[in-house]
Every structure is written in structure tokens, then in C-alpha cells.
Scaffold this motif. Structure first.
Motif, PDB file in Angstrom:
ATOM      1  N   LEU A 208      22.450  21.766  73.029  1.00  0.00           N
ATOM      2  CA  LEU A 208      23.404  22.194  72.464  1.00  0.00           C
ATOM      3  C   LEU A 208      24.412  22.292  71.352  1.00  0.00           C
ATOM      4  O   LEU A 208      25.466  22.862  71.224  1.00  0.00           O
ATOM      5  N   ASP A 209      24.891  20.929  71.237  1.00  0.00           N
ATOM      6  CA  ASP A 209      25.153  20.137  70.095  1.00  0.00           C
ATOM      7  C   ASP A 209      24.753  21.195  68.962  1.00  0.00           C
ATOM      8  O   ASP A 209      25.296  21.388  67.871  1.00  0.00           O
ATOM      9  N   GLY A 210      23.629  20.492  68.921  1.00  0.00           N
ATOM     10  CA  GLY A 210      22.753  21.965  67.177  1.00  0.00           C
ATOM     11  C   GLY A 210      23.220  23.026  67.452  1.00  0.00           C
ATOM     12  O   GLY A 210      23.305  23.732  66.388  1.00  0.00           O
ATOM     13  N   TYR A 211      23.350  23.782  67.906  1.00  0.00           N
ATOM     14  CA  TYR A 211      23.225  25.227  68.486  1.00  0.00           C
ATOM     15  C   TYR A 211      24.822  25.523  67.752  1.00  0.00           C
ATOM     16  O   TYR A 211      25.188  26.422  67.044  1.00  0.00           O
TER      17      TYR A 211
ATOM     18  N   GLY B  35      29.036  27.053  63.549  1.00  0.00           N
ATOM     19  CA  GLY B  35      30.579  26.286  63.158  1.00  0.00           C
ATOM     20  C   GLY B  35      31.521  25.945  63.547  1.00  0.00           C
ATOM     21  O   GLY B  35      32.691  25.703  64.073  1.00  0.00           O
ATOM     22  N   VAL B  36      31.224  25.746  65.134  1.00  0.00           N
ATOM     23  CA  VAL B  36      31.662  25.009  66.296  1.00  0.00           C
ATOM     24  C   VAL B  36      32.625  23.903  65.470  1.00  0.00           C
ATOM     25  O   VAL B  36      31.165  22.956  65.554  1.00  0.00           O
ATOM     26  N   PRO B  37      34.103  24.259  66.163  1.00  0.00           N
ATOM     27  CA  PRO B  37      34.499  22.283  65.336  1.00  0.00           C
ATOM     28  C   PRO B  37      34.350  21.085  65.901  1.00  0.00           C
ATOM     29  O   PRO B  37      33.726  20.965  67.413  1.00  0.00           O
ATOM     30  N   GLU B  38      33.598  20.123  65.884  1.00  0.00           N
ATOM     31  CA  GLU B  38      33.302  19.112  66.322  1.00  0.00           C
ATOM     32  C   GLU B  38      34.154  18.431  67.546  1.00  0.00           C
ATOM     33  O   GLU B  38      33.535  17.800  68.588  1.00  0.00           O
ATOM     34  N   GLN B  39      35.149  18.492  67.287  1.00  0.00           N
ATOM     35  CA  GLN B  39      36.045  18.088  68.793  1.00  0.00           C
ATOM     36  C   GLN B  39      35.894  19.228  70.290  1.00  0.00           C
ATOM     37  O   GLN B  39      35.635  18.349  71.100  1.00  0.00           O
ATOM     38  N   MET B  40      35.575  20.440  69.327  1.00  0.00           N
ATOM     39  CA  MET B  40      35.520  21.067  70.605  1.00  0.00           C
ATOM     40  C   MET B  40      34.254  21.205  70.710  1.00  0.00           C
ATOM     41  O   MET B  40      33.488  20.449  72.727  1.00  0.00           O
ATOM     42  N   ARG B  41      32.852  20.611  70.147  1.00  0.00           N
ATOM     43  CA  ARG B  41      32.153  20.277  71.128  1.00  0.00           C
ATOM     44  C   ARG B  41      31.843  19.009  71.352  1.00  0.00           C
ATOM     45  O   ARG B  41      30.816  18.693  72.756  1.00  0.00           O
TER      46      ARG B  41
END
Length: 132
Positions: A16-19, A24-30
Motif C-alpha cells: 500500500l505504501d508503494g502504491y 503522490g500521497v504525502p509521506e505524513q498521510m502515508r
């Protein structure tokens, strides 16, 4: 298609993190997404009218649609999406356009679990849910 209808609790995820990084999901949201256990609700009104609600932490994405008809929605990150959902047998297949990205989401029930496969630019994430 009634097998997909219901409330589903998060069980597991793969990549999910790679996807999310790819789209372009920001790191904080990931990071928040990695710590949360999403809740997925699918309802079906008359005929081909559906609603999907995804709750991740304090973020809620809800959209209503008619099978085969294009519609506008908003991603969990607030970005505008163009989407269409079709049925392929017992599988719900959603295509989304997010800026320059073309995203494919396939939802099906496998061994009693709802499995959601999300693919963009040859990067696939899989999220599994059990019926609540």
C-alpha cells in the motif's frame, strides 16, 4: 454482486505504501494510513445504484454512482477524480483518472474476504477486508 454489499473491516495489506507513493500521497498521510485500519462500506440501492464509503482514520471518502456511468469524486487527499465503475461477473472494476494517473481498482470476494486490488503505473497494492 450482492456478495460485495456490506460493511468490511481491514484485515491486511500488501504494498500500500508503494502504491500511495506512486500516486503522490504525502509521506505524513502515508504514515497515518499505515497505522490505521480502514473500514469499507458498500451499499446497493435500486438496481445499479451503489455507494462506497471508505473511512481511514478521520478521513472519509463517500461516493454514489450508477454502474457504467462516469462520475466525479474526490480522493482521500482532496484531489479531484473522474471515475467509472463496471461489473465484470462478480467483480466490481473501477477506473479512476487522477491528474495524469490512470488507476484501476478491482474489488471481489475471495474465500469470504473482500479483496481490493489497486494498480497504477504497474504498481499494485492489495487490501483485504473481512465482513463485519
Amino acid at each position: 454482486m450482492s456478495a460485495l454489499v456490506g460493511t468490511w473491516n481491514y484485515v491486511s495489506q500488501e504494498n500500500l505504501d508503494g502504491y500511495m507513493e506512486t500516486i503522490g500521497v504525502p509521506e505524513q498521510m502515508r504514515e497515518i494510513a499505515k497505522q490505521s485500519k480502514p473500514l469499507l462500506e458498500i451499499t446497493q440501492d435500486a438496481g445499479d445504484h451503489f455507494m462506497i464509503r471508505t473511512t481511514v482514520g478521520d478521513k472519509v471518502k463517500e461516493y454514489k454512482f450508477v454502474i457504467g456511468q462516469a462520475f466525479d469524486s474526490v480522493s482521500l487527499t482532496g484531489q479531484p477524480l473522474k471515475s467509472v465503475v463496471v461489473l465484470e461477473g462478480e467483480k466490481m472494476v473501477e477506473t479512476q483518472t487522477l491528474g495524469d494517473f490512470n488507476i484501476l481498482i478491482e474489488r471481489s470476494v475471495e474465500e469470504g474476504n473482500l479483496v481490493s486490488r489497486m494498480t497504477v503505473n504497474n504498481v499494485t497494492a492489495t487490501v483485504a477486508f473481512s465482513k463485519a
